[in-house]
Design a protein around this motif. Sequence first.
Motif, PDB file in Angstrom:
ATOM      1  N   MET A  83       0.821  -1.211   0.000  1.00  0.00           N
ATOM      2  CA  MET A  83       0.000   0.000   0.000  1.00  0.00           C
ATOM      3  C   MET A  83       0.857   1.264   0.000  1.00  0.00           C
ATOM      4  O   MET A  83       1.634   1.518   0.916  1.00  0.00           O
ATOM      5  CB  MET A  83      -0.925  -0.008   1.218  1.00  0.00           C
ATOM      6  CG  MET A  83      -1.881   1.159   1.274  1.00  0.00           C
ATOM      7  SD  MET A  83      -3.259   0.911   2.426  1.00  0.00           S
ATOM      8  CE  MET A  83      -2.392   0.539   3.951  1.00  0.00           C
ATOM      9  N   THR A  84       0.686   2.058  -1.053  1.00  0.00           N
ATOM     10  CA  THR A  84       1.429   3.304  -1.190  1.00  0.00           C
ATOM     11  C   THR A  84       0.918   4.351  -0.206  1.00  0.00           C
ATOM     12  O   THR A  84      -0.288   4.487   0.009  1.00  0.00           O
ATOM     13  CB  THR A  84       1.281   3.847  -2.622  1.00  0.00           C
ATOM     14  OG1 THR A  84       1.829   2.884  -3.535  1.00  0.00           O
ATOM     15  CG2 THR A  84       2.026   5.160  -2.798  1.00  0.00           C
ATOM     16  N   ILE A  85       1.842   5.079   0.381  1.00  0.00           N
ATOM     17  CA  ILE A  85       1.496   6.194   1.260  1.00  0.00           C
ATOM     18  C   ILE A  85       1.062   7.372   0.392  1.00  0.00           C
ATOM     19  O   ILE A  85       1.824   7.837  -0.454  1.00  0.00           O
ATOM     20  CB  ILE A  85       2.711   6.605   2.116  1.00  0.00           C
ATOM     21  CG1 ILE A  85       3.197   5.424   2.964  1.00  0.00           C
ATOM     22  CG2 ILE A  85       2.368   7.792   3.002  1.00  0.00           C
ATOM     23  CD1 ILE A  85       4.549   5.659   3.631  1.00  0.00           C
ATOM     24  N   THR A  86      -0.160   7.837   0.568  1.00  0.00           N
ATOM     25  CA  THR A  86      -0.646   9.009  -0.155  1.00  0.00           C
ATOM     26  C   THR A  86      -1.330   9.957   0.827  1.00  0.00           C
ATOM     27  O   THR A  86      -1.779   9.542   1.898  1.00  0.00           O
ATOM     28  CB  THR A  86      -1.660   8.636  -1.259  1.00  0.00           C
ATOM     29  OG1 THR A  86      -2.880   8.177  -0.646  1.00  0.00           O
ATOM     30  CG2 THR A  86      -1.122   7.549  -2.174  1.00  0.00           C
ATOM     31  N   GLU A  87      -1.449  11.224   0.440  1.00  0.00           N
ATOM     32  CA  GLU A  87      -2.110  12.206   1.293  1.00  0.00           C
ATOM     33  C   GLU A  87      -3.578  11.838   1.484  1.00  0.00           C
ATOM     34  O   GLU A  87      -4.138  12.004   2.571  1.00  0.00           O
ATOM     35  CB  GLU A  87      -1.979  13.605   0.690  1.00  0.00           C
ATOM     36  CG  GLU A  87      -0.560  14.152   0.720  1.00  0.00           C
ATOM     37  CD  GLU A  87       0.023  14.178   2.131  1.00  0.00           C
ATOM     38  OE1 GLU A  87      -0.679  14.625   3.064  1.00  0.00           O
ATOM     39  OE2 GLU A  87       1.181  13.736   2.303  1.00  0.00           O
ATOM     40  N   GLU A  88      -4.209  11.341   0.436  1.00  0.00           N
ATOM     41  CA  GLU A  88      -5.617  10.945   0.529  1.00  0.00           C
ATOM     42  C   GLU A  88      -5.801   9.834   1.559  1.00  0.00           C
ATOM     43  O   GLU A  88      -6.715   9.884   2.396  1.00  0.00           O
ATOM     44  CB  GLU A  88      -6.112  10.471  -0.844  1.00  0.00           C
ATOM     45  CG  GLU A  88      -7.569  10.011  -0.837  1.00  0.00           C
ATOM     46  CD  GLU A  88      -8.008   9.427  -2.169  1.00  0.00           C
ATOM     47  OE1 GLU A  88      -9.203   9.123  -2.303  1.00  0.00           O
ATOM     48  OE2 GLU A  88      -7.154   9.275  -3.075  1.00  0.00           O
ATOM     49  N   ARG A  89      -4.938   8.843   1.524  1.00  0.00           N
ATOM     50  CA  ARG A  89      -5.053   7.722   2.467  1.00  0.00           C
ATOM     51  C   ARG A  89      -4.682   8.135   3.885  1.00  0.00           C
ATOM     52  O   ARG A  89      -5.244   7.618   4.850  1.00  0.00           O
ATOM     53  CB  ARG A  89      -4.175   6.556   1.984  1.00  0.00           C
ATOM     54  CG  ARG A  89      -4.679   5.939   0.688  1.00  0.00           C
ATOM     55  CD  ARG A  89      -3.710   4.933   0.097  1.00  0.00           C
ATOM     56  NE  ARG A  89      -4.195   4.446  -1.193  1.00  0.00           N
ATOM     57  CZ  ARG A  89      -3.525   3.627  -1.994  1.00  0.00           C
ATOM     58  NH1 ARG A  89      -2.302   3.214  -1.643  1.00  0.00           N
ATOM     59  NH2 ARG A  89      -4.050   3.231  -3.141  1.00  0.00           N
ATOM     60  N   LYS A  90      -3.759   9.072   4.004  1.00  0.00           N
ATOM     61  CA  LYS A  90      -3.348   9.545   5.332  1.00  0.00           C
ATOM     62  C   LYS A  90      -4.476  10.278   6.054  1.00  0.00           C
ATOM     63  O   LYS A  90      -4.428  10.459   7.270  1.00  0.00           O
ATOM     64  CB  LYS A  90      -2.115  10.452   5.207  1.00  0.00           C
ATOM     65  CG  LYS A  90      -0.823   9.679   4.977  1.00  0.00           C
ATOM     66  CD  LYS A  90       0.297  10.551   4.472  1.00  0.00           C
ATOM     67  CE  LYS A  90       0.802  11.528   5.488  1.00  0.00           C
ATOM     68  NZ  LYS A  90       1.995  12.271   4.990  1.00  0.00           N
ATOM     69  N   ALA A  91      -5.486  10.681   5.325  1.00  0.00           N
ATOM     70  CA  ALA A  91      -6.640  11.315   5.962  1.00  0.00           C
ATOM     71  C   ALA A  91      -7.467  10.288   6.740  1.00  0.00           C
ATOM     72  O   ALA A  91      -8.198  10.645   7.667  1.00  0.00           O
ATOM     73  CB  ALA A  91      -7.520  11.989   4.908  1.00  0.00           C
ATOM     74  N   ASN A  92      -7.328   9.005   6.373  1.00  0.00           N
ATOM     75  CA  ASN A  92      -8.154   7.962   6.976  1.00  0.00           C
ATOM     76  C   ASN A  92      -7.377   6.958   7.828  1.00  0.00           C
ATOM     77  O   ASN A  92      -7.966   6.284   8.681  1.00  0.00           O
ATOM     78  CB  ASN A  92      -8.897   7.194   5.881  1.00  0.00           C
ATOM     79  CG  ASN A  92      -9.813   8.089   5.076  1.00  0.00           C
ATOM     80  OD1 ASN A  92     -10.585   8.860   5.638  1.00  0.00           O
ATOM     81  ND2 ASN A  92      -9.724   8.007   3.750  1.00  0.00           N
ATOM     82  N   ILE A  93      -6.091   6.813   7.571  1.00  0.00           N
ATOM     83  CA  ILE A  93      -5.270   5.873   8.333  1.00  0.00           C
ATOM     84  C   ILE A  93      -3.911   6.493   8.625  1.00  0.00           C
ATOM     85  O   ILE A  93      -3.489   7.431   7.958  1.00  0.00           O
ATOM     86  CB  ILE A  93      -5.065   4.531   7.572  1.00  0.00           C
ATOM     87  CG1 ILE A  93      -4.390   4.751   6.222  1.00  0.00           C
ATOM     88  CG2 ILE A  93      -6.383   3.808   7.384  1.00  0.00           C
ATOM     89  CD1 ILE A  93      -4.155   3.471   5.445  1.00  0.00           C
ATOM     90  N   ASP A  94      -3.243   5.956   9.623  1.00  0.00           N
ATOM     91  CA  ASP A  94      -1.864   6.349   9.915  1.00  0.00           C
ATOM     92  C   ASP A  94      -0.927   5.369   9.215  1.00  0.00           C
ATOM     93  O   ASP A  94      -1.285   4.211   8.981  1.00  0.00           O
ATOM     94  CB  ASP A  94      -1.606   6.332  11.422  1.00  0.00           C
ATOM     95  CG  ASP A  94      -2.309   7.479  12.144  1.00  0.00           C
ATOM     96  OD1 ASP A  94      -2.692   8.455  11.467  1.00  0.00           O
ATOM     97  OD2 ASP A  94      -2.471   7.394  13.368  1.00  0.00           O
TER      98      ASP A  94
END
Length: 290
Positions: free
Chosen positions: A129-140
Amino acid sequence: MGLSFVSRRALTVGAMVVAGALGLSACGSGGGGETTAASPSEGASSSAPAAAGGPKLVTPGKLTTCTNLPYEPFQFKEGDKVVGFDVDIVDLAAKKLGLTQEIVDIDFAVIKSGAAMAAGKCDVAAAGMTITEERKANIDFSVPYFDATQALLAKKGTGAASLEDVKAKNLKLGAQASTTGLDHAKKNGFSPREFADSPKELLGLQSGQVDVIIQDLPVVLTWLKKPEIAEKFELIASLDTGEQYGVGLKKGADPVVLKAVNDAITEAKADGTYEQIFVKWFGKKPGELG
């Protein structure tokens, strides 16, 4: 799945000690066993309470990991056992915590949205799973543990060597749903045919539904090790998208688990363990892929 400590003034000290001992013996048998794939348990919406200073876990004695199978060589089944690069990385964190890893196979969209961990299905997520700003809004996310590159796999003879060629030649492009490969294609003006997972994406290429697919480079290289694929298909381009994978955790992650994951990755990179795991699964040292 937690301990229930009852405190009433009417209870004697002796009764409290007995009750505590019984509670501990009832929940203290979480230990050994191999890494396994399991289905998400019904109603597993709350985590077990942590022992003093310990991690708060979905299942006592286990570090439960959400992933999406198969995604070789990061995670896939070998017989009844789930193995792969991501599995070995999370195992390092599990051992640091004195736990064994248990794996839950779940849809990738549910993982990347944070819903799986928010619902108590798992403690961490490791699914390429790539770290993205969008995903960082929902998970750490943990510290990065893999530098990722996208690639284009096509049937032989297309004459294409880039996304620009794919567009110019009006070739049909396919991508895995909910992935950064799909995002990258869309940013470059494509409307790819979407496939639910990587095996279906490859099947779409093999069956002629699409002419080219975009997928993470290590996955493509693993496919090309199979003679029946290498005979008809070829890697036509690597796309340096600057991505990095991270281990995902519930938003507002348990600090004990997050520290264990970060320390495990950092120490493995420093002491040579990471390189050993990398060579084991990719056949090359870090920085030498594609």
